[in-house]
Design a protein around this motif. Structure first.
Motif, PDB file in Angstrom:
ATOM      1  N   LEU A   1      36.785  52.508  44.257  1.00 25.36           N
ATOM      2  CA  LEU A   1      36.342  51.609  45.627  1.00 25.36           C
ATOM      3  C   LEU A   1      35.532  50.376  44.739  1.00 25.36           C
ATOM      4  CD1 LEU A   1      35.226  54.654  47.979  1.00 25.36           C
ATOM      5  CD2 LEU A   1      36.926  52.709  48.246  1.00 25.36           C
ATOM      6  N   TYR A   2      34.673  50.550  43.923  1.00 22.74           N
ATOM      7  CA  TYR A   2      33.742  49.604  43.288  1.00 22.74           C
ATOM      8  C   TYR A   2      34.522  48.639  42.807  1.00 22.74           C
ATOM      9  CZ  TYR A   2      29.039  51.224  44.260  1.00 22.74           C
ATOM     10  OH  TYR A   2      27.772  51.336  44.978  1.00 22.74           O
ATOM     11  N   ILE A   3      35.327  49.082  41.854  1.00 20.09           N
ATOM     12  CA  ILE A   3      36.355  47.830  41.279  1.00 20.09           C
ATOM     13  C   ILE A   3      37.101  47.115  42.336  1.00 20.09           C
ATOM     14  CG2 ILE A   3      38.532  47.600  40.005  1.00 20.09           C
ATOM     15  CD1 ILE A   3      38.053  50.285  38.699  1.00 20.09           C
TER      16      ILE A   3
ATOM     17  N   VAL B   1      40.343  52.251  34.691  1.00 25.16           N
ATOM     18  CA  VAL B   1      39.774  51.468  33.633  1.00 25.16           C
ATOM     19  C   VAL B   1      40.673  50.344  33.346  1.00 25.16           C
ATOM     20  CG1 VAL B   1      39.039  51.129  31.253  1.00 25.16           C
ATOM     21  CG2 VAL B   1      38.358  53.389  32.935  1.00 25.16           C
ATOM     22  N   MET B   2      42.020  50.616  33.279  1.00 29.80           N
ATOM     23  CA  MET B   2      42.880  49.698  33.071  1.00 29.80           C
ATOM     24  C   MET B   2      42.945  48.392  34.214  1.00 29.80           C
ATOM     25  SD  MET B   2      46.256  51.635  31.639  1.00 29.80           S
ATOM     26  CE  MET B   2      47.413  50.158  31.555  1.00 29.80           C
ATOM     27  N   ASN B   3      42.510  48.717  35.293  1.00 25.57           N
ATOM     28  CA  ASN B   3      42.302  47.982  36.557  1.00 25.57           C
ATOM     29  C   ASN B   3      41.367  46.883  36.170  1.00 25.57           C
ATOM     30  OD1 ASN B   3      42.675  46.693  38.826  1.00 25.57           O
ATOM     31  ND2 ASN B   3      41.961  48.248  39.951  1.00 25.57           N
TER      32      ASN B   3
ATOM     33  N   ALA C   1      43.325  60.968  33.460  1.00 21.32           N
ATOM     34  CA  ALA C   1      44.474  60.042  33.375  1.00 21.32           C
ATOM     35  C   ALA C   1      44.444  59.025  34.811  1.00 21.32           C
ATOM     36  CB  ALA C   1      45.958  60.743  33.671  1.00 21.32           C
ATOM     37  N   LEU C   2      43.648  59.557  35.911  1.00 22.32           N
ATOM     38  CA  LEU C   2      43.359  58.795  36.804  1.00 22.32           C
ATOM     39  C   LEU C   2      42.308  57.877  36.720  1.00 22.32           C
ATOM     40  CD1 LEU C   2      43.668  61.159  39.836  1.00 22.32           C
ATOM     41  CD2 LEU C   2      45.224  59.404  39.473  1.00 22.32           C
ATOM     42  N   PHE C   3      41.341  58.249  35.913  1.00 20.88           N
ATOM     43  CA  PHE C   3      40.099  57.539  35.445  1.00 20.88           C
ATOM     44  C   PHE C   3      40.514  56.474  34.404  1.00 20.88           C
ATOM     45  CE2 PHE C   3      37.139  57.035  32.172  1.00 20.88           C
ATOM     46  CZ  PHE C   3      35.803  56.468  32.668  1.00 20.88           C
ATOM     47  N   GLU C   4      41.548  56.602  33.558  1.00 22.99           N
ATOM     48  CA  GLU C   4      41.881  55.589  32.705  1.00 22.99           C
ATOM     49  C   GLU C   4      42.715  54.672  33.270  1.00 22.99           C
ATOM     50  OE1 GLU C   4      40.805  55.272  29.763  1.00 22.99           O
ATOM     51  OE2 GLU C   4      39.566  57.216  29.316  1.00 22.99           O
TER      52      GLU C   4
END
Length: 608
Positions: A520-522, A591-593, A585-588
């Motif tokens: 959401l913050y991204i 991060v790629m986003n 995996a969802l976190f990474e």
């Protein structure tokens, strides 16, 4: 208290009488007292439902707003007192209120353990003694109230300002302070010095000779710094903050007060690391202020820390309690699917149960100018679009709680009102430079929607007390977490889910609360960055420079949050049900986003 969760305030009407439904089982909840008209109508409804006398308090009566709020809160206190008295007189048997009281509690609760032991005891004097002890232990969940500090409209009579003590927030505070409730006032939506100063006038917010508070103060905050600043202001006035209620800036319902990129995990960690320091510093300031008022307190009062926003599983609930040392958590939006606890009309309830992630979004619909969690399938959103299609944008403005704009008028009007939108659109048409720009500016104006009526309509529909010609359009503001709950639930089902006795999300593909908030913050950062880049195109230099500093700080805080979580889920004592391989995996992926964002205009060199 027997429970380690509370039900936060849910809009205006969704939790307006939730204490009547859950306090008898020891569950704390929060009532909005923003709307005195709603309080008055609910007082009439519940008085008649319980065959109690009711005398209407007209708006023309002196101090009617405060008196209406006081009368409603006193009715809640009276009815819940009666409920508790009734429960204490019931037999311990299947389905009885007193049995439900203990069966809803967590298995590790001392009271639940004592109850289980009692059930194993044979009939006789020892069992009777244990039953008596359990009856005495029954107490109501706290009936707390919420005031939005910034919703503090100045009121007039015959064009004359009624004075600062009769602004909306101060009158609501007075209504609570004069009530018989022994509970807490949750102050949200920022700092209001006038409100803070007015608190000093009421004895209930000061401790008695035993250190007991009749009225407590809870600050809803989004970060450590704001908590410290506000709590110090109150301590200097001799007012103690009994609880810091930390809410995710974006992964929540209602208005979304985004932080400058600070994520929930690092915020909670900062509170945990500084909890004693914070308490001691406030205690020193507080006792000095009390001495000036000739009040002496031997022991430091309790100061709790709780958190809410996007919590969806028992594992997350337990992780927050254990890893961050919280006293409790708040569960809001999922309770909108619990008819026994909240007020959601049948059509809206059906739409919420069938909704998907894309149906929940952060909008600019609020007249307060603060991002607002919205629901695409709400009937209020349908009505807004219908009015635009008829070339009649905007809403009639009857309650005027959110009147803050003076662009075209001497007295403030609401930006969601038909009056304002008509005047603003006329101005835009006179100065727009292109059809595209005209549409963009008009869309921004007409996105505002009436919350005063829309956030009350659901309870009027559910309780069949809608007045003739009154709008049936329902506004609702759930957090995005509600997308993962897909049916109506009983109170027992939801409470059992919180405590891990059942799993209502079995098989549901859901990011944990930390991963969801990061996403959401991204998304929020991307939108803000786009606005910033648009500023350069229109040569808004001063605004762009200020925004550049803000976004640079925001971006760096996101990076700090990423590193915090990476260290967190690698720790051996971390709850693996919260940070397992799937969530990592969802976190990474998130991060790629961040990697994909072009931050060249911010002159940033830091990389994730």
């Amino acid at each position: 208290m027997p429970h380690t969760f509370h039900i936060p305030v849910l809009g205006l009407a969704y939790s307006v009488d939730t204490p009547l439904k859950v306090a008898q089982f020891g569950i704390p909840s929060v009532v909005s007292i923003v709307d005195d008209e709603l309080c008055e109508r609910m007082r009439k409804y519940h008085s008649e439902l319980n065959h109690l006398p009711y005398t209407f308090i007209d708006k023309t009566v002196n101090d009617s707003r405060a008196k209406r709020i006081t009368a409603y809160l006193n009715l809640l206190q009276q009815l819940i007192h009666n409920q508790i008295a009734d429960i204490k007189n019931q037999l311990f048997k299947t389905g009885s209120g007193i049995s439900r009281y203990f069966e809803l509690q967590c298995e590790s609760s001392p009271l639940r353990k004592a109850y289980n032991q009692m059930l194993e005891m044979p009939a006789g004097s020892k069992r009777a003694e244990r039953e008596s002890q359990l009856r005495e232990a029954v107490e109501a969940g706290s009936i707390d109230v919420n005031i939005m500090a910034k919703v503090d409209k100045v009121n007039f009579a015959d064009g004359i300002d009624l004075g600062s003590e009769n602004t909306d927030a101060l009158a609501a505070l007075r209504g609570f302070a004069n009530s018989k409730l022994q509970s807490a006032m949750v102050i949200s939506a920022g700092l209001n010095p006038r409100l803070f100063s007015y608190l000093e006038n009421f004895a209930g917010f000061y401790p008695d000779e035993t250190g007991h508070f009749n009225k407590k103060i809870i600050l809803k905050v989004s970060d450590y710094r704001s908590a410290m600043v506000q709590a110090k202001m109150l301590a200097k006035k001799g007012l103690w903050v009994s609880e810091f209620r930390i809410e995710s800036g974006l992964n929540c319902g209602g208005h979304a007060f985004a932080t400058e990129g600070f994520l929930l995990g690092p915020i909670l960690h900062e509170f945990k690391e500084n909890r004693l320091v914070l308490s001691e510093e406030l205690w020193a300031i507080y006792t000095a202020a009390l001495q000036q008022k000739k009040i002496y307190l031997a022991a430091k009062p309790i100061q709790k820390i709780t958190a809410q926003g996007g919590i969806g599983t028992a594992a997350e609930h337990n992780h927050l309690l254990q890893a961050y040392g919280l006293d409790a958590t708040g569960w809001g939006s999922p309770f909108l699917l619990v008819e026994e606890a909240t007020n959601v009309d049948s059509e809206t309830l059906k739409n919420l149960a069938e909704a998907t992630e894309s149906d929940f979004y952060i909008s600019n619909a609020s007249p307060l100018g603060v991002p607002f969690n919205n629901f695409r399938k709400s009937t209020a959103e349908q009505e807004r679009l219908h009015r635009i299609a008829k070339s009649r944008p905007g809403s009639p403005c009857t309650k005027k709680y959110l009147c803050t704009n003076t662009e075209f008028t001497v007295q403030p009007i609401c930006t969601a009102s038909r009056q304002y939108q008509h005047l603003k659109i006329r101005e835009i048409k006179a100065f727009a430079t292109s059809p595209e720009e005209l549409k963009k500016q008009i869309d921004a104006v007409t996105e505002k929607t009436c919350l005063c009526e829309g956030l009350c309509a659901s309870v009027y529909l559910k309780d069949d007390i809608l007045k003739p010609k009154e709008s049936k359009a329902v506004s609702i503001c759930p957090g995005p977490n509600l997308a993962y709950f897909s049916k109506k639930y009983s109170l027992k089902e939801m409470v059992d889910h919180i405590y891990g006795k059942v799993n209502l999300l079995e098989g549901v593909n859901r990011p944990n609360l930390f991963v969801k908030e990061l996403g959401l913050y991204i998304d929020y950062f991307k939108k803000e960055l786009q606005h910033f880049n648009d500023d350069f195109k229109t040569n808004v230099q001063n605004l762009s420079q200020k925004k550049q500093a803000y976004l640079s700080k925001f971006y760096n805080q996101l990076l700090n949050g990423v590193e915090f979580y990476r260290a967190n889920f690698q720790q051996a004592d971390t709850d693996l049900r919260v940070w397992g391989e799937e969530q990592v995996a969802l976190f990474e992926k998130a991060v790629m986003n961040i990697h994909s964002i072009n931050t060249q205009s911010l002159n940033l060199s830091a990389k994730v």
